[in-house]
Design a protein around this motif. Structure first.
Motif, PDB file in Angstrom:
ATOM      1  N   VAL A   1       0.869  -1.181   0.000  1.00 14.94           N
ATOM      2  CA  VAL A   1       0.000   0.000   0.000  1.00 14.94           C
ATOM      3  C   VAL A   1       0.902   1.225   0.000  1.00 14.94           C
ATOM      4  CG1 VAL A   1      -1.714   1.297   1.323  1.00 14.94           C
ATOM      5  CG2 VAL A   1      -1.786  -1.213   1.312  1.00 14.94           C
ATOM      6  N   TYR A   2       0.606   2.183  -0.863  1.00 13.24           N
ATOM      7  CA  TYR A   2       1.423   3.403  -0.863  1.00 13.24           C
ATOM      8  C   TYR A   2       0.568   4.634  -1.100  1.00 13.24           C
ATOM      9  CZ  TYR A   2       1.392   2.912  -6.028  1.00 13.24           C
ATOM     10  OH  TYR A   2       1.027   2.775  -7.343  1.00 13.24           O
ATOM     11  N   GLN A   3       1.129   5.760  -0.695  1.00 12.98           N
ATOM     12  CA  GLN A   3       0.495   7.061  -0.946  1.00 12.98           C
ATOM     13  C   GLN A   3       1.523   7.971  -1.594  1.00 12.98           C
ATOM     14  OE1 GLN A   3      -1.142   7.048   3.254  1.00 12.98           O
ATOM     15  NE2 GLN A   3      -2.585   8.446   2.304  1.00 12.98           N
ATOM     16  N   ALA A   4       1.081   8.779  -2.551  1.00 13.16           N
ATOM     17  CA  ALA A   4       1.995   9.706  -3.217  1.00 13.16           C
ATOM     18  C   ALA A   4       2.005  11.026  -2.456  1.00 13.16           C
ATOM     19  CB  ALA A   4       1.533   9.926  -4.652  1.00 13.16           C
ATOM     20  N   MET A   5       3.201  11.530  -2.158  1.00 19.12           N
ATOM     21  CA  MET A   5       3.331  12.822  -1.476  1.00 19.12           C
ATOM     22  C   MET A   5       4.081  13.761  -2.416  1.00 19.12           C
ATOM     23  SD  MET A   5       2.460  11.492   1.607  1.00 19.12           S
ATOM     24  CE  MET A   5       3.098  12.292   3.032  1.00 19.12           C
ATOM     25  N   ARG A   6       3.519  14.950  -2.565  1.00 22.87           N
ATOM     26  CA  ARG A   6       4.146  15.904  -3.467  1.00 22.87           C
ATOM     27  C   ARG A   6       5.089  16.801  -2.665  1.00 22.87           C
ATOM     28  NH1 ARG A   6       2.898  16.285  -8.494  1.00 22.87           N
ATOM     29  NH2 ARG A   6       0.985  15.076  -8.306  1.00 22.87           N
ATOM     30  N   GLY A   7       6.346  16.877  -3.086  1.00 17.65           N
ATOM     31  CA  GLY A   7       7.327  17.682  -2.348  1.00 17.65           C
ATOM     32  C   GLY A   7       7.355  19.119  -2.829  1.00 17.65           C
ATOM     33  N   GLY A   8       8.335  19.889  -2.372  1.00 20.96           N
ATOM     34  CA  GLY A   8       8.417  21.310  -2.682  1.00 20.96           C
ATOM     35  C   GLY A   8       8.769  21.587  -4.136  1.00 20.96           C
ATOM     36  N   ASP A   9       9.988  21.166  -4.580  1.00 21.35           N
ATOM     37  CA  ASP A   9      10.453  21.586  -5.903  1.00 21.35           C
ATOM     38  C   ASP A   9      10.775  20.395  -6.801  1.00 21.35           C
ATOM     39  OD1 ASP A   9      12.499  20.736  -4.435  1.00 21.35           O
ATOM     40  OD2 ASP A   9      13.729  22.554  -4.584  1.00 21.35           O
ATOM     41  N   SER A  10      10.040  19.294  -6.628  1.00 17.14           N
ATOM     42  CA  SER A  10      10.330  18.139  -7.480  1.00 17.14           C
ATOM     43  C   SER A  10       9.419  18.092  -8.708  1.00 17.14           C
ATOM     44  CB  SER A  10      10.262  16.838  -6.683  1.00 17.14           C
ATOM     45  OG  SER A  10       9.097  16.816  -5.912  1.00 17.14           O
ATOM     46  N   GLY A  11       8.718  19.210  -9.009  1.00 20.72           N
ATOM     47  CA  GLY A  11       7.887  19.298 -10.204  1.00 20.72           C
ATOM     48  C   GLY A  11       6.772  18.272 -10.180  1.00 20.72           C
ATOM     49  N   ALA A  12       6.671  17.529 -11.305  1.00 21.03           N
ATOM     50  CA  ALA A  12       5.588  16.550 -11.405  1.00 21.03           C
ATOM     51  C   ALA A  12       5.899  15.281 -10.617  1.00 21.03           C
ATOM     52  CB  ALA A  12       5.373  16.204 -12.875  1.00 21.03           C
ATOM     53  N   ARG A  13       7.136  15.166 -10.122  1.00 25.77           N
ATOM     54  CA  ARG A  13       7.531  13.919  -9.469  1.00 25.77           C
ATOM     55  C   ARG A  13       7.094  13.905  -7.999  1.00 25.77           C
ATOM     56  NH1 ARG A  13      11.072  11.048 -12.556  1.00 25.77           N
ATOM     57  NH2 ARG A  13      11.846  12.199 -14.341  1.00 25.77           N
ATOM     58  N   VAL A  14       6.786  12.702  -7.512  1.00 23.55           N
ATOM     59  CA  VAL A  14       6.282  12.566  -6.139  1.00 23.55           C
ATOM     60  C   VAL A  14       7.177  11.598  -5.358  1.00 23.55           C
ATOM     61  CG1 VAL A  14       3.868  12.940  -6.822  1.00 23.55           C
ATOM     62  CG2 VAL A  14       4.786  10.610  -6.766  1.00 23.55           C
ATOM     63  N   THR A  15       6.945  11.572  -4.048  1.00 26.89           N
ATOM     64  CA  THR A  15       7.528  10.532  -3.193  1.00 26.89           C
ATOM     65  C   THR A  15       6.460   9.481  -2.963  1.00 26.89           C
ATOM     66  OG1 THR A  15       8.981  12.089  -2.056  1.00 26.89           O
ATOM     67  CG2 THR A  15       8.434  10.070  -0.873  1.00 26.89           C
ATOM     68  N   LEU A  16       6.796   8.225  -3.191  1.00 27.29           N
ATOM     69  CA  LEU A  16       5.860   7.155  -2.836  1.00 27.29           C
ATOM     70  C   LEU A  16       6.182   6.707  -1.418  1.00 27.29           C
ATOM     71  CD1 LEU A  16       5.425   4.689  -5.873  1.00 27.29           C
ATOM     72  CD2 LEU A  16       4.181   6.785  -5.335  1.00 27.29           C
ATOM     73  N   MET A  17       5.226   6.886  -0.515  1.00 26.94           N
ATOM     74  CA  MET A  17       5.396   6.426   0.863  1.00 26.94           C
ATOM     75  C   MET A  17       4.715   5.067   0.981  1.00 26.94           C
ATOM     76  SD  MET A  17       7.045   8.766   2.560  1.00 26.94           S
ATOM     77  CE  MET A  17       6.884   7.860   4.079  1.00 26.94           C
ATOM     78  N   VAL A  18       5.507   4.046   1.176  1.00 22.45           N
ATOM     79  CA  VAL A  18       4.946   2.697   1.298  1.00 22.45           C
ATOM     80  C   VAL A  18       4.594   2.468   2.764  1.00 22.45           C
ATOM     81  CG1 VAL A  18       5.361   0.233   0.908  1.00 22.45           C
ATOM     82  CG2 VAL A  18       6.386   1.948  -0.618  1.00 22.45           C
ATOM     83  N   THR A  19       3.304   2.244   3.032  1.00 23.13           N
ATOM     84  CA  THR A  19       2.867   2.202   4.434  1.00 23.13           C
ATOM     85  C   THR A  19       2.544   0.795   4.931  1.00 23.13           C
ATOM     86  OG1 THR A  19       0.660   2.727   3.612  1.00 23.13           O
ATOM     87  CG2 THR A  19       1.978   4.561   4.468  1.00 23.13           C
ATOM     88  N   ASP A  20       2.317  -0.129   4.032  1.00 25.02           N
ATOM     89  CA  ASP A  20       1.958  -1.488   4.457  1.00 25.02           C
ATOM     90  C   ASP A  20       2.420  -2.421   3.346  1.00 25.02           C
ATOM     91  OD1 ASP A  20       0.833  -3.411   6.092  1.00 25.02           O
ATOM     92  OD2 ASP A  20      -1.252  -2.980   5.568  1.00 25.02           O
TER      93      ASP A  20
END
Ligand SMILES: CC(C)(COP(=O)(O)OP(=O)(O)OC[C@H]1O[C@@H](n2cnc3c(N)ncnc32)[C@H](O)[C@@H]1OP(=O)(O)O)[C@@H](O)C(=O)NCCC(=O)NCCS
Length: 402
Positions: A221-240
């Motif tokens: 299971v993951y959620q996408a988190m949008r950072g400050g200056d990474s443009g269209a790219r996100v961080t995938l936070m894998v939670t489970d």
């Protein structure tokens, strides 16, 4: 000030108890909507309240679960949660009273083990809890993290929508079974309280399911988190992330690292022995962010808890246990491949019950316990033998919040 009275909470007080625990963790009271999901999590008779002058000032909730053990068996485990004392009544022994009563309640209800996830690591050792498993938090940058060709492949990953996941994930998790020591059973109440609100929150939790030749065998299971200056790219936070075999683990990592428009993939809780860097062409493309305590264990019925797991070949050895809080646990046990029995023979190794919790799932060896002063060695021959007998193939890992 009068002593607090500790008693089993009436079911009608469970919500007030939850609110007290949330306030102590700096969270707002539970809303009617949240309570509709959470109320079935807590069984009658397994929650304790501390009262002063009729006011509820402290709580501990026990959840019914089972803990996977070395050898693939399981043991009933009370998962302790909602542990809190009202901020204006702390540091006068209320938690100490609650803790003693909750350990007695666990024994009375037939749980040889109590598990918890702790907010402060300094509170629990004195009550006999020890770290039973650890996890590793990792960060990978997909543009540099390519999997080696030898890494197991062949399965399929598919995305599952939220409503489907509500029925599918509980069945899949149950199907994975006690695939590693430390994994715990999740009740229907757990799924309703912990998973359904996230699905219905619109927070964009994505579910990826892996299937191999025998059907579904893992999920992330993951959620996408949008950072400050990474443009269209996100961080995938894998939670489970749970997977029963190496193909499913590799398949899910391959999928996560192949999702488009991702700057980094972060997984906070992975088993300590999951060698993600070894799967990669560039070993350094997986960075360890931290190594953390995962599931804390308190063996409240030591002979039953130790008798429930299996042991590897080796000579039986005599282990002396000291438990100041639950003296019925104190004494010597002969432990070997054929099981566990009380003995009056001279102990070869001696430790306190909190250190035993660290060794229980094979997480910490007796040699390590001795090296940090948590094990007294009377017979040096017993030490490598005890390590062999308690040894496990896979590092303990829980990976479930409660
Ligand atoms: C943690 C908490 C339950 C302790 O309750 P309490 O009634 O103050 O605890 P007690 O008075 O029985 O203290 C027991 C011992 O633990 C110590 N202790 C208590 N809270 C502590 C903390 N946060 N950090 C370090 N030590 C702590 C006390 O100093 C005391 O030690 P002592 O006997 O050597 O003096 C309470 O402070 C609380 O609700 N905190 C916020 C929520 C939380 O962290 N809950 C735990 C979730 S796992």
């Amino acid at each position: 000030m009068a002593d607090a009275e500790v008693r089993v909470l009436a079911q009608s007080d469970h919500r007030a108890g939850q609110d007290l625990a949330r306030a102590a963790h700096h969270t707002s009271p539970i809303s009617d909507r949240e309570w509709a999901y959470a109320q079935d999590l807590h069984e009658p008779g397994l929650a304790l309240g501390a009262f002063l002058g009729g006011d509820l000032v402290g709580t501990t909730f026990l959840l019914r679960s089972r803990l996977a053990l070395p050898g693939g068996s399981t043991v009933p485990m009370a998962a302790a949660t909602g542990i809190a004392v009202r901020a204006d009544r702390t540091r006068r022994g209320i938690f100490t009273r609650l803790e003693r009563e909750s350990l007695d309640l666990a024994v009375a209800q037939g749980f040889p083990v109590v598990g918890s996830r702790v907010s402060e690591a300094t509170i629990y050792g004195r009550f006999g809890h020890g770290v039973g498993s650890t996890t590793r938090a990792v960060r990978l940058y997909p543009h540099e993290a390519r999997l080696r060709p030898e890494v197991p492949a062949g399965g399929e990953v598919r995305l599952v929508d939220g409503e489907t996941s509500v029925g599918l994930l509980p069945r899949l998790y149950e199907r994975l079974g006690p695939y590693r020591p430390g994994v715990i059973e999740r009740s229907a109440g757990w799924w309703k309280a912990k998973w359904e609100p996230l699905v219905h929150s619109g927070k964009g939790a994505v579910v990826a399911v892996h299937s191999g030749p025998d059907g579904d065998d893992g999920f992330a299971v993951y959620q996408a988190m949008r950072g400050g200056d990474s443009g269209a790219r996100v961080t995938l936070m894998v939670t489970d992330f749970h997977a029963a075999n190496p193909e499913a683990v590799a398949g899910l990592w391959r999928f996560l690292l192949g999702v488009d428009l991702v700057e980094e993939v972060c997984a906070r809780r992975r088993p300590a022995d999951e060698l993600v860097e070894g799967m990669l062409v560039d070993w350094r493309a997986c960075r360890t962010h931290s190594v953390n305590d995962d599931l804390w264990l308190r063996l409240v019925d030591v002979p039953k808890a130790l008798g429930a797991r299996s042991y590897r070949d080796g000579d039986p050895f005599v282990l002396e246990i000291t438990d100041d809080l639950l003296p019925a646990n104190s004494g010597s046990l002969r432990i070997g491949p054929d099981g566990v029995e009380r003995t009056s023979d001279r102990p070869q190794l001696s430790l306190n019950v909190d250190a035993l919790a660290m060794a229980y799932l094979g997480g910490t060896s007796f040699t390590t316990l001795a090296s940090i002063g948590l094990l007294r060695v009377t017979d040096t021959k017993a030490l490598p033998n005890a390590d062999r007998v308690f040894g496990t193939d896979r590092a303990a890992f829980c990976g479930t919040t409660f």
